[in-house]
Write a protein that holds these residues in place. Structure first.
Motif, PDB file in Angstrom:
ATOM      1  N   ASP A 107     -58.877  14.645  39.319  1.00 21.77           N
ATOM      2  CA  ASP A 107     -59.847  14.528  40.402  1.00 21.77           C
ATOM      3  C   ASP A 107     -60.551  15.852  40.662  1.00 21.77           C
ATOM      4  OD1 ASP A 107     -59.472  11.733  41.488  1.00 21.77           O
ATOM      5  OD2 ASP A 107     -57.417  12.437  41.434  1.00 21.77           O
ATOM      6  N   ARG A 108     -59.804  16.944  40.521  1.00 23.27           N
ATOM      7  CA  ARG A 108     -60.395  18.245  40.815  1.00 23.27           C
ATOM      8  C   ARG A 108     -61.548  18.536  39.862  1.00 23.27           C
ATOM      9  NH1 ARG A 108     -54.816  20.199  42.267  1.00 23.27           N
ATOM     10  NH2 ARG A 108     -54.829  19.876  44.499  1.00 23.27           N
ATOM     11  N   VAL A 109     -61.483  18.031  38.636  1.00 27.33           N
ATOM     12  CA  VAL A 109     -62.569  18.276  37.684  1.00 27.33           C
ATOM     13  C   VAL A 109     -63.690  17.259  37.862  1.00 27.33           C
ATOM     14  CG1 VAL A 109     -63.177  18.326  35.236  1.00 27.33           C
ATOM     15  CG2 VAL A 109     -61.049  19.374  36.003  1.00 27.33           C
ATOM     16  N   VAL A 110     -63.349  15.972  37.956  1.00 23.79           N
ATOM     17  CA  VAL A 110     -64.388  14.952  37.822  1.00 23.79           C
ATOM     18  C   VAL A 110     -64.882  14.341  39.137  1.00 23.79           C
ATOM     19  CG1 VAL A 110     -63.584  14.344  35.517  1.00 23.79           C
ATOM     20  CG2 VAL A 110     -62.757  13.042  37.475  1.00 23.79           C
ATOM     21  N   TYR A 111     -64.088  14.366  40.215  1.00 25.18           N
ATOM     22  CA  TYR A 111     -64.482  13.669  41.445  1.00 25.18           C
ATOM     23  C   TYR A 111     -65.791  14.238  41.980  1.00 25.18           C
ATOM     24  CZ  TYR A 111     -64.216  11.642  46.141  1.00 25.18           C
ATOM     25  OH  TYR A 111     -64.476  10.953  47.302  1.00 25.18           O
ATOM     26  N   HIS A 144     -59.428   4.287  50.897  1.00 24.20           N
ATOM     27  CA  HIS A 144     -58.925   4.134  49.537  1.00 24.20           C
ATOM     28  C   HIS A 144     -60.041   4.061  48.513  1.00 24.20           C
ATOM     29  CE1 HIS A 144     -54.820   2.570  51.087  1.00 24.20           C
ATOM     30  NE2 HIS A 144     -54.826   3.870  50.934  1.00 24.20           N
ATOM     31  N   ILE A 145     -61.136   3.313  48.835  1.00 27.05           N
ATOM     32  CA  ILE A 145     -62.177   3.231  47.805  1.00 27.05           C
ATOM     33  C   ILE A 145     -63.047   4.488  47.778  1.00 27.05           C
ATOM     34  CG2 ILE A 145     -62.215   0.692  47.777  1.00 27.05           C
ATOM     35  CD1 ILE A 145     -64.969   0.945  49.168  1.00 27.05           C
ATOM     36  N   ALA A 146     -62.791   5.422  48.696  1.00 24.64           N
ATOM     37  CA  ALA A 146     -63.480   6.718  48.624  1.00 24.64           C
ATOM     38  C   ALA A 146     -62.711   7.696  47.741  1.00 24.64           C
ATOM     39  CB  ALA A 146     -63.652   7.300  50.024  1.00 24.64           C
ATOM     40  N   GLU A 147     -61.515   7.299  47.280  1.00 22.69           N
ATOM     41  CA  GLU A 147     -60.718   8.201  46.459  1.00 22.69           C
ATOM     42  C   GLU A 147     -61.106   8.097  44.986  1.00 22.69           C
ATOM     43  OE1 GLU A 147     -56.500   8.316  47.171  1.00 22.69           O
ATOM     44  OE2 GLU A 147     -56.808   8.236  49.335  1.00 22.69           O
ATOM     45  N   GLY A 148     -60.617   9.055  44.215  1.00 21.90           N
ATOM     46  CA  GLY A 148     -60.940   9.097  42.793  1.00 21.90           C
ATOM     47  C   GLY A 148     -60.501   7.854  42.037  1.00 21.90           C
ATOM     48  N   ASP A 149     -59.505   7.139  42.567  1.00 21.47           N
ATOM     49  CA  ASP A 149     -59.012   5.940  41.895  1.00 21.47           C
ATOM     50  C   ASP A 149     -60.052   4.825  41.856  1.00 21.47           C
ATOM     51  OD1 ASP A 149     -55.901   6.612  41.836  1.00 21.47           O
ATOM     52  OD2 ASP A 149     -56.732   7.228  43.763  1.00 21.47           O
ATOM     53  N   ILE A 209     -58.724  15.386  47.402  1.00 23.30           N
ATOM     54  CA  ILE A 209     -58.445  16.179  46.206  1.00 23.30           C
ATOM     55  C   ILE A 209     -59.717  16.232  45.365  1.00 23.30           C
ATOM     56  CG2 ILE A 209     -56.940  16.399  44.215  1.00 23.30           C
ATOM     57  CD1 ILE A 209     -54.914  14.694  45.897  1.00 23.30           C
ATOM     58  N   ALA A 210     -60.493  17.300  45.511  1.00 25.49           N
ATOM     59  CA  ALA A 210     -61.775  17.417  44.818  1.00 25.49           C
ATOM     60  C   ALA A 210     -62.262  18.851  44.841  1.00 25.49           C
ATOM     61  CB  ALA A 210     -62.810  16.536  45.510  1.00 25.49           C
TER      62      ALA A 210
END
Lengths: 500, 278
Positions: free
Chosen positions: A55-59, A161-166, A489-490
């Motif tokens: 997430d830290r790289v792509v979010y 939840h849908i705002a998370e990287g998942d 986590i971003a």
């Protein structure tokens, strides 16, 4: 006289112009940013793996979801321009942004969104959190830009939840290689991954917001060693350290005029986890006595060099619905002794605190707490354990009295509703409040019940609530727009720019 | 007796070593009854101070007084030295005596066992033992002590073998004295000085080994003071407050040098071969 006036006018004009250039701080385009991060991601697909390094790289840089978490922890529109919820809290209508294209040219529309959620929730889902999506009853796509989701039951955390990287959006073609060659809709597209060293992203010219991004390229460099990161920043090889691993070096870096350090908040609560079924910690009075015996500000000063925010419950100040409970048990050793006497331990007792060896903050905090509790008669024996042992003996088998750890996940107060979690906290009152919070239909109700959850565990002093870990990014002085707080986590570089 | 002392102190190594070690031992003894501050008490207001009148050696990152911690660290080091040498001496001397007396199969078995122990690098063995048994001061002492056994066993065997062949031992045998009595009355006193020399040197090595293990987090556990642990804690503060690392470092160097010189001095004066050379 005329000459004097002319000079005055020129002077004023110069001052105004100079003032504009200095004060306005208009973002400038161009430049390449190198960001150092401790861990290399195991892949680059956040919908198939829970590792924070991904997430830290792509979010928000490479992938985007319908909704994004901004640096203040708010849920803001991203691929969905806006959304509505029906009064019963069951149906969400997302109005999708028009003209969005993936890096490979595929258009993004309601069908793609539906396909993504189906993929995340389906029986063959590789998602780390399929439960985020499994509350969905049905999905409809009345037109290309409208996406309607109906839930089986009210879920107050659905948006979170849908705002998370998942829950980011992948293209229907070319998603299979997402782990090594990711394709998203974000402001940067994938360029190169040199394993063991760095991931390079470059500007995506077809980004839906033509003003963004400001940077031409972002490189994430993986440097495990704390002192190597600091040396690289000082030497100018990197522009940003995403989070300084040793807080004592933050002051030194902040003192360097070429650099700046932010001390913002994160979602990581550092707590003295307590086994609520182990004697004598099964006694609420004992736990409350310990809460009185801990001077949180001194803990922050001694362990984190003053960086960090005191907390009074299991909730980060950067997460919405935060209730400040730090004054519930203010530092008061006298009161702590009184409560201990009332609990039947007028002379205190002996106990063991097990500290995970890999985290220096946890070892330090353990030592400081041992000293503080020692002053009210609770003698702590310190035992340092390896991480594998910690996970097995303490987290899984609950063979411990006290330990010290940071809980980094946002919105994780639900762990207290599980009596088998390693805290072994069993409270029907909390479980009721939490299920009410999850079923809350509006903000006022969510604030009420999530607030109540925080209060119950604070009152029960389930764990020793110490501080919220600081974000501590360090960067060159000319890097602008970097997030001060890390509410999710971003490492979002969308609006980062470099001052010339 | 006075002549013996004079002989010792005319040796520069011994005198210097004696003075250095005396300071360490004295510091440790004093700390048992008095330290300037409670060595484990934290004081948020006084952290990372340099040397001053109230804190002659400064304070650490928790505001604990470095002088008090160096003093209690000395107790720690001396205990480790004494216990490890005691383990090595007791077991090693018994094994060595047995090897020298029985010879043949017993000798062979004991010496090969020693070789086996010797084959492992000392510090690695200690790390292995402490990571299996769990990090603690007692396990660290056990680890170092076990490594000392073959050192003393070999030394005892070598010297004792020589003594058994001496004519006065044969005479003692002839006069009907039992084997155990001979060992006690004749063999032991004659091997005492090499053991004393070796013991002093191993004492210094033990201090260094304990500091190393504690530095790695395998020895003395927090919050108790150990010089090695103090060094470990100091390393990330090198730029902020170098004092934190300097004083425990000096203490280790001081003590190790002191006991080494003492051992050298003892050898110079006690070893008959060295006397002959003069």
């Amino acid at each position: 006289m005329k000459l004097q006036k002319a000079i005055l006018v020129v002077c004023i004009a110069i001052m105004v112009l100079w003032g504009q250039t200095v004060l306005a701080e208009n973002p400038v385009r161009g430049g390449k940013l190198v960001v150092a991060q401790k861990a290399e991601p195991p892949g680059l697909d956040p919908t198939s793996n829970t590792a924070a390094a991904i997430d830290r790289v792509v979010y928000a840089n490479l992938y985007e979801g319908l909704i994004k978490v901004d640096q203040n922890g708010n849920f803001v529109p991203l691929l969905a321009e806006s959304w509505e919820v029906t009064p019963d809290g069951l149906t969400y209508t997302f109005h999708l942004r028009k003209g969005v294209k993936f890096h490979n040219g595929e258009p993004f529309n309601a069908k793609v969104a539906k396909w993504n959620f189906e993929r995340d929730m389906g029986p063959k889902s590789v998602n780390a959190h399929p439960e985020f999506f499994r509350g969905i009853a049905k999905m409809e796509t009345p037109d290309d830009n409208t996406f309607v989701v109906t839930l089986k039951d009210v879920d107050a955390l659905f948006i979170a939840h849908i705002a998370e990287g998942d829950a980011v959006m992948l293209p229907m073609k070319g998603y299979e290689k997402a782990k090594s060659h990711p394709i998203g809709t974000g402001p940067f597209k994938f360029s190169k991954w040199v394993r063991g060293d760095r991931v390079e992203l470059v500007r995506y010219d077809g980004y839906w917001n033509p003003e963004l991004p400001y940077l031409d390229a972002v490189t994430f460099k993986f440097i495990g060693d704390a002192s190597a990161q600091i040396a690289a920043l000082k030497a100018g090889d990197i522009d940003v350290i995403s989070s300084i691993p040793a807080p004592e070096s933050a002051k030194e870096l902040a003192a360097d005029k070429r650099l700046k350090v932010f001390a913002g908040t994160t979602t990581g609560e550092v707590i003295m986890s307590t086994n609520n079924k182990a004697k004598p910690f099964d006694n609420k009075l004992v736990r409350q006595a310990m809460a009185y015996a801990i001077d949180r500000q001194a803990v922050i000063d001694l362990v984190m060099f003053g960086y960090g925010t005191p907390i009074g419950s299991h909730w980060s100040p950067s997460t919405p619905y935060y209730v400040d409970l730090t004054q519930k048990f203010p530092y008061n050793p006298k009161k702590a002794k009184e409560l201990l006497a009332k609990a039947g331990y007028p002379n205190g007792f002996e106990a063991t605190i097990k500290l995970p060896a890999i985290y220096s903050y946890s070892k330090r905090a353990g030592e400081v707490i041992a000293d503080m509790l020692g002053q009210v008669g609770i003698k702590l024996k310190i035992e340092i354990v390896e991480w594998g042992q910690w996970l097995d003996r303490i987290y899984k088998k609950k063979e411990y009295q006290l330990t010290m750890i940071g809980h980094v996940e946002p919105w994780d107060i639900g762990i207290y509703a599980n009596p088998n979690y390693y805290f072994q906290y069993d409270s029907q009152e909390f479980r009721d409040a939490y299920s009410k919070a999850l079923k809350a239909r509006n903000d006022a109700e969510k604030a009420k019940w999530f607030g109540r959850c925080q209060e119950i565990i604070a009152e029960d002093a389930v764990n020793g609530y110490l501080f919220c870990a600081p974000s501590l990014p360090a960067m060159k002085a000319e890097v602008m727009g970097w997030w001060k707080n890390y509410p999710t986590i971003a490492l979002d570089c969308t609006q980062v720019w470099i001052k010339k | 007796m006075r002549r013996l002392l004079k002989r010792f102190f005319s040796n520069l190594n011994f005198s210097l070593g004696f003075v250095l070690s005396f300071v360490v031992v004295a510091m440790a003894l004093v700390s048992l009854v008095w330290t300037p501050y409670n060595p484990n008490r934290m004081n948020p207001r006084d952290r990372l101070q340099g040397p001053s009148i109230s804190h002659p050696l400064g304070t650490d990152q928790y505001g604990r007084d470095t002088l008090s911690r160096v003093m209690t660290g000395a107790v720690n080091s001396i205990i480790v030295g004494l216990v490890t040498v005691a383990i090595g001496l007791t077991v090693g001397v018994l094994l060595g005596l047995a090897a020298a007396y029985y010879g043949r199969f017993v000798d062979e078995a004991i010496m090969r066992f020693s070789d086996l122990l010797f084959a492992f690098p000392a510090v690695l063995t200690a790390i292995l033992i402490t990571s299996v048994l769990g990090p603690s001061m007692i396990n660290a002492m056990l680890a170092i002590g076990v490594f000392y056994i073959p050192i003393f066993a070999r030394l005892t065997r070598a010297v004792a073998q020589g003594v058994w062949q001496q004519e006065f031992v044969t005479a003692a045998r002839a006069s009907g004295i039992g084997e155990w009595a001979i060992t006690r009355r004749h063999i032991l006193p004659n091997i005492l000085s090499p053991l004393l020399i070796q013991g002093t040197i191993q004492f210094a090595v033990a201090i260094l080994a304990e500091a190393g293990l504690s530095y790695l987090g395998l020895g003395t556990q927090p919050p108790n003071a150990s010089w090695g642990r103090m060094l470990n804690e100091a390393q990330t503060f090198m730029n902020l407050s170098p004092w934190m690392a300097i004083f425990p470092g000096v203490a280790i160097a001081w003590a190790v040098l002191g006991f080494n010189l003492l051992g050298d001095g003892l050898r110079d004066t006690l070893d008959p071969r060295m006397v002959k050379v003069r």
